[in-house]
Write a protein that holds these residues in place. Sequence first.
Motif, short mmCIF file in Angstrom:
data_model
loop_
_atom_site.label_atom_id
_atom_site.label_comp_id
_atom_site.label_asym_id
_atom_site.label_seq_id
_atom_site.Cartn_x
_atom_site.Cartn_y
_atom_site.Cartn_z
N VAL A 1 3.75 38.48 17.23
CA VAL A 1 3.55 37.33 16.34
C VAL A 1 3.11 36.06 17.07
CG1 VAL A 1 5.14 38.18 14.57
CG2 VAL A 1 6.00 36.67 16.37
N GLY A 2 3.19 36.05 18.41
CA GLY A 2 2.76 34.88 19.16
C GLY A 2 3.84 34.17 19.93
N LYS A 3 4.94 34.83 20.23
CA LYS A 3 6.04 34.18 20.95
C LYS A 3 5.63 33.81 22.38
CE LYS A 3 8.67 37.71 20.28
NZ LYS A 3 7.69 38.53 19.55
N THR A 4 5.03 34.74 23.11
CA THR A 4 4.60 34.47 24.48
C THR A 4 3.53 33.38 24.49
OG1 THR A 4 5.12 36.73 25.17
CG2 THR A 4 3.56 35.52 26.54
N VAL B 1 11.65 30.67 14.83
CA VAL B 1 11.32 32.04 14.44
C VAL B 1 9.84 32.07 14.09
CG1 VAL B 1 11.73 33.93 12.82
CG2 VAL B 1 13.66 32.52 13.61
N VAL B 2 9.05 32.70 14.96
CA VAL B 2 7.61 32.78 14.79
C VAL B 2 7.30 33.94 13.84
CG1 VAL B 2 5.38 33.01 15.94
CG2 VAL B 2 7.27 31.84 17.10
N VAL B 3 6.44 33.65 12.86
CA VAL B 3 6.15 34.61 11.80
C VAL B 3 4.64 34.80 11.67
CG1 VAL B 3 6.29 34.95 9.29
CG2 VAL B 3 8.23 33.94 10.52
N ASP B 4 4.24 36.05 11.48
CA ASP B 4 2.87 36.38 11.08
C ASP B 4 2.95 36.61 9.58
OD1 ASP B 4 0.49 37.63 10.37
OD2 ASP B 4 0.46 38.97 12.09
N SER B 5 2.32 35.74 8.78
CA SER B 5 2.49 35.83 7.32
C SER B 5 1.89 37.09 6.74
CB SER B 5 1.92 34.58 6.63
OG SER B 5 0.53 34.48 6.83
N SER B 6 1.08 37.81 7.50
CA SER B 6 0.55 39.08 6.99
C SER B 6 1.49 40.25 7.28
CB SER B 6 -0.84 39.36 7.57
OG SER B 6 -0.75 39.63 8.96
N LEU C 1 5.33 39.99 7.13
CA LEU C 1 6.62 39.33 6.97
C LEU C 1 7.81 40.23 7.31
CD1 LEU C 1 5.99 37.23 3.75
CD2 LEU C 1 6.16 36.42 6.11
N ASP C 2 7.68 41.52 7.07
CA ASP C 2 8.80 42.44 7.35
C ASP C 2 9.25 42.36 8.81
OD1 ASP C 2 8.74 43.29 4.75
OD2 ASP C 2 7.83 45.24 5.19
N ASP C 3 8.34 42.03 9.71
CA ASP C 3 8.67 42.00 11.14
C ASP C 3 9.61 40.88 11.53
OD1 ASP C 3 6.97 44.15 11.33
OD2 ASP C 3 5.36 43.05 12.33
N CYS C 4 9.75 39.86 10.69
CA CYS C 4 10.60 38.72 11.09
C CYS C 4 11.98 38.76 10.46
CB CYS C 4 9.90 37.40 10.80
SG CYS C 4 9.75 37.04 9.07
N TYR C 5 12.24 39.68 9.53
CA TYR C 5 13.57 39.74 8.92
C TYR C 5 14.70 39.87 9.93
CZ TYR C 5 11.39 40.29 4.31
OH TYR C 5 10.66 40.10 3.17
N PRO C 6 14.57 40.73 10.95
CA PRO C 6 15.69 40.82 11.91
C PRO C 6 16.01 39.49 12.61
CG PRO C 6 14.24 42.72 12.14
CD PRO C 6 13.55 41.74 11.22
N ASN D 1 2.71 31.31 12.12
CA ASN D 1 1.58 31.20 13.03
C ASN D 1 0.28 31.36 12.23
OD1 ASN D 1 -0.02 31.08 15.30
ND2 ASN D 1 0.88 32.86 16.29
N THR D 2 -0.61 30.40 12.37
CA THR D 2 -1.88 30.44 11.64
C THR D 2 -2.93 31.18 12.45
OG1 THR D 2 -2.47 28.27 12.52
CG2 THR D 2 -1.44 28.31 10.35
N PHE D 3 -2.85 32.49 12.38
CA PHE D 3 -3.85 33.31 13.07
C PHE D 3 -5.22 33.03 12.46
CE2 PHE D 3 0.04 35.68 13.83
CZ PHE D 3 -0.09 36.02 15.16
#
Length: 190
Positions: free
Chosen positions: A20-23, A104-109, A111-116, A133-135
Amino acid sequence: MRSAKAPLPVKIIVAGGFGVGKTTTVGSISEIVPLTTEAEMTSAAIGIDEPGQASTKSTTTVAMDFGCVTIDDSLKLYLFGTPGQDRFGFMWDDLVRGALGALVVVDSSRLDDCYPAVDYFEQAGLPFVVAVNTFNGQLAHSLDEVRWALAVNDQVPVVAFDARVRTSVRDAMLVVLERALQRAMVTGAH
Protein backbone atom coordinates in the motif's frame (compact mmCIF):
# COMPACT_ATOMS: atom_id res chain seq x y z
CA MET A 1 26.51 29.92 25.70
CA ARG A 2 22.96 28.62 25.51
CA SER A 3 22.47 24.87 25.88
CA ALA A 4 20.31 23.35 23.21
CA LYS A 5 17.62 21.04 24.42
CA ALA A 6 17.24 17.85 22.39
CA PRO A 7 13.89 17.43 20.64
CA LEU A 8 11.33 15.14 22.23
CA PRO A 9 11.48 11.71 20.54
CA VAL A 10 8.08 10.43 19.41
CA LYS A 11 7.49 6.97 17.97
CA ILE A 12 4.96 6.73 15.13
CA ILE A 13 3.90 3.50 13.43
CA VAL A 14 3.26 3.32 9.67
CA ALA A 15 1.06 0.28 9.05
CA GLY A 16 -1.30 -1.19 6.49
CA GLY A 17 -1.70 -4.03 4.06
CA PHE A 18 0.80 -5.45 1.66
CA GLY A 19 1.93 -3.10 -1.12
CA VAL A 20 0.00 0.00 0.00
CA GLY A 21 3.02 2.33 0.22
CA LYS A 22 4.37 2.04 3.76
CA THR A 23 8.04 1.84 2.75
CA THR A 24 7.51 4.70 0.28
CA THR A 25 5.84 6.77 3.04
CA VAL A 26 8.77 6.34 5.42
CA GLY A 27 11.31 6.97 2.66
CA SER A 28 9.59 10.10 1.38
CA ILE A 29 9.84 11.98 4.65
CA SER A 30 12.85 10.52 6.45
CA GLU A 31 15.78 12.89 6.87
CA ILE A 32 18.13 9.92 7.02
CA VAL A 33 18.50 7.15 4.50
CA PRO A 34 15.77 4.86 5.82
CA LEU A 35 16.62 1.47 7.18
CA THR A 36 14.56 -1.02 5.21
CA THR A 37 14.38 -4.77 5.38
CA GLU A 38 13.31 -5.33 1.80
CA ALA A 39 13.72 -8.76 0.23
CA GLU A 40 13.06 -9.89 -3.31
CA MET A 41 9.66 -11.45 -3.76
CA THR A 42 9.93 -15.03 -4.94
CA SER A 43 7.66 -17.41 -6.80
CA ALA A 44 6.74 -18.87 -3.38
CA ALA A 45 4.78 -15.65 -2.70
CA ILE A 46 2.52 -16.02 -5.75
CA GLY A 47 -1.05 -16.20 -4.58
CA ILE A 48 -0.05 -15.14 -1.06
CA ASP A 49 1.39 -11.65 -1.50
CA GLU A 50 -0.75 -9.79 -4.02
CA PRO A 51 0.23 -6.11 -4.38
CA GLY A 52 -2.57 -5.28 -6.81
CA GLN A 53 -2.99 -5.57 -10.54
CA ALA A 54 -1.20 -2.36 -11.55
CA SER A 55 1.75 -2.86 -9.19
CA THR A 56 5.32 -3.34 -10.34
CA LYS A 57 6.39 -4.26 -6.79
CA SER A 58 9.27 -6.75 -6.75
CA THR A 59 10.40 -6.51 -3.10
CA THR A 60 8.66 -6.77 0.24
CA THR A 61 9.36 -5.66 3.82
CA VAL A 62 10.25 -8.68 5.94
CA ALA A 63 10.80 -7.00 9.31
CA MET A 64 10.36 -3.22 9.43
CA ASP A 65 11.24 0.12 7.92
CA PHE A 66 12.80 2.87 10.04
CA GLY A 67 13.23 6.55 9.40
CA CYS A 68 13.12 9.81 11.30
CA VAL A 69 12.15 13.39 10.71
CA THR A 70 12.57 16.50 12.85
CA ILE A 71 9.29 18.41 13.00
CA ASP A 72 10.79 21.42 14.83
CA ASP A 73 13.31 22.18 17.60
CA SER A 74 11.10 20.43 20.15
CA LEU A 75 9.87 17.32 18.30
CA LYS A 76 11.47 14.49 16.34
CA LEU A 77 9.44 11.61 14.89
CA TYR A 78 10.86 8.11 14.73
CA LEU A 79 8.91 6.19 12.10
CA PHE A 80 8.54 2.43 12.23
CA GLY A 81 6.92 0.79 9.21
CA THR A 82 5.35 -2.60 9.78
CA PRO A 83 5.46 -5.49 7.34
CA GLY A 84 2.16 -5.85 5.51
CA GLN A 85 1.79 -9.62 5.30
CA ASP A 86 -0.18 -11.53 7.92
CA ARG A 87 2.68 -13.98 8.45
CA PHE A 88 4.78 -11.16 9.94
CA GLY A 89 2.02 -10.00 12.31
CA PHE A 90 3.82 -11.50 15.31
CA MET A 91 6.23 -8.51 15.17
CA TRP A 92 3.58 -5.85 15.56
CA ASP A 93 3.34 -5.93 19.37
CA ASP A 94 7.07 -5.25 19.66
CA LEU A 95 7.07 -2.54 16.98
CA VAL A 96 4.06 -0.76 18.50
CA ARG A 97 5.33 -0.75 22.09
CA GLY A 98 5.90 2.87 23.14
CA ALA A 99 4.27 4.42 20.07
CA LEU A 100 2.25 7.62 20.38
CA GLY A 101 0.12 6.98 17.30
CA ALA A 102 -0.14 5.29 13.92
CA LEU A 103 -0.72 6.07 10.28
CA VAL A 104 -2.71 3.29 8.59
CA VAL A 105 -1.89 3.49 4.88
CA VAL A 106 -4.73 2.33 2.64
CA ASP A 107 -5.06 1.51 -1.05
CA SER A 108 -8.70 2.44 -1.73
CA SER A 109 -8.91 -0.18 -4.48
CA ARG A 110 -8.01 -2.92 -1.96
CA LEU A 111 -9.79 -1.96 1.27
CA ASP A 112 -9.85 -5.54 2.59
CA ASP A 113 -6.07 -5.38 3.04
CA CYS A 114 -6.23 -2.70 5.74
CA TYR A 115 -8.84 -4.27 8.05
CA PRO A 116 -6.22 -6.08 10.16
CA ALA A 117 -4.31 -2.83 10.84
CA VAL A 118 -7.47 -0.88 11.69
CA ASP A 119 -8.66 -3.69 13.98
CA TYR A 120 -5.24 -3.94 15.64
CA PHE A 121 -5.08 -0.25 16.55
CA GLU A 122 -8.71 -0.13 17.67
CA GLN A 123 -8.11 -3.09 20.00
CA ALA A 124 -4.78 -1.67 21.21
CA GLY A 125 -6.38 1.71 21.91
CA LEU A 126 -3.62 3.50 19.99
CA PRO A 127 -4.70 6.71 18.24
CA PHE A 128 -4.51 6.29 14.48
CA VAL A 129 -5.28 8.05 11.23
CA VAL A 130 -6.46 6.33 8.06
CA ALA A 131 -4.37 7.72 5.18
CA VAL A 132 -5.63 6.77 1.73
CA ASN A 133 -2.72 6.68 -0.70
CA THR A 134 -3.58 8.39 -3.98
CA PHE A 135 -2.03 6.01 -6.43
CA ASN A 136 -1.67 7.85 -9.75
CA GLY A 137 -3.45 10.81 -8.17
CA GLN A 138 -6.74 8.95 -7.89
CA LEU A 139 -8.91 7.30 -5.28
CA ALA A 140 -11.03 4.26 -6.11
CA HIS A 141 -13.54 5.39 -3.44
CA SER A 142 -14.26 8.72 -1.76
CA LEU A 143 -12.98 9.31 1.78
CA ASP A 144 -16.56 9.04 3.10
CA GLU A 145 -16.94 5.68 1.36
CA VAL A 146 -13.63 4.50 2.85
CA ARG A 147 -14.75 5.58 6.35
CA TRP A 148 -18.04 3.73 5.91
CA ALA A 149 -16.38 0.58 4.53
CA LEU A 150 -13.86 0.47 7.38
CA ALA A 151 -16.52 1.33 9.98
CA VAL A 152 -14.17 3.70 11.80
CA ASN A 153 -15.78 6.17 14.14
CA ASP A 154 -15.96 9.89 13.46
CA GLN A 155 -13.02 10.61 15.79
CA VAL A 156 -10.63 8.73 13.47
CA PRO A 157 -9.41 11.10 10.76
CA VAL A 158 -9.55 9.75 7.21
CA VAL A 159 -7.27 11.71 4.87
CA ALA A 160 -5.95 11.40 1.32
CA PHE A 161 -2.20 11.66 0.76
CA ASP A 162 0.49 10.75 -1.74
CA ALA A 163 3.14 8.49 -0.20
CA ARG A 164 5.69 9.70 -2.77
CA VAL A 165 5.43 13.38 -1.83
CA ARG A 166 7.28 14.58 1.27
CA THR A 167 4.90 17.44 2.06
CA SER A 168 1.87 15.19 1.67
CA VAL A 169 3.37 12.63 4.08
CA ARG A 170 4.27 15.45 6.49
CA ASP A 171 0.67 16.68 6.50
CA ALA A 172 -0.61 13.16 7.22
CA MET A 173 1.92 12.76 10.06
CA LEU A 174 0.81 16.06 11.57
CA VAL A 175 -2.76 14.71 11.65
CA VAL A 176 -1.46 11.65 13.57
CA LEU A 177 0.25 13.95 16.08
CA GLU A 178 -2.89 16.06 16.43
CA ARG A 179 -5.01 12.94 17.01
CA ALA A 180 -2.56 11.61 19.60
CA LEU A 181 -2.52 14.98 21.39
CA GLN A 182 -6.33 15.12 21.45
CA ARG A 183 -6.42 11.60 22.88
CA ALA A 184 -3.83 12.49 25.53
CA MET A 185 -5.77 15.58 26.56
CA VAL A 186 -9.01 13.59 26.91
CA THR A 187 -7.42 10.75 28.91
CA GLY A 188 -5.38 13.21 30.97
CA ALA A 189 -8.56 15.10 31.94
CA HIS A 190 -10.08 12.01 33.55
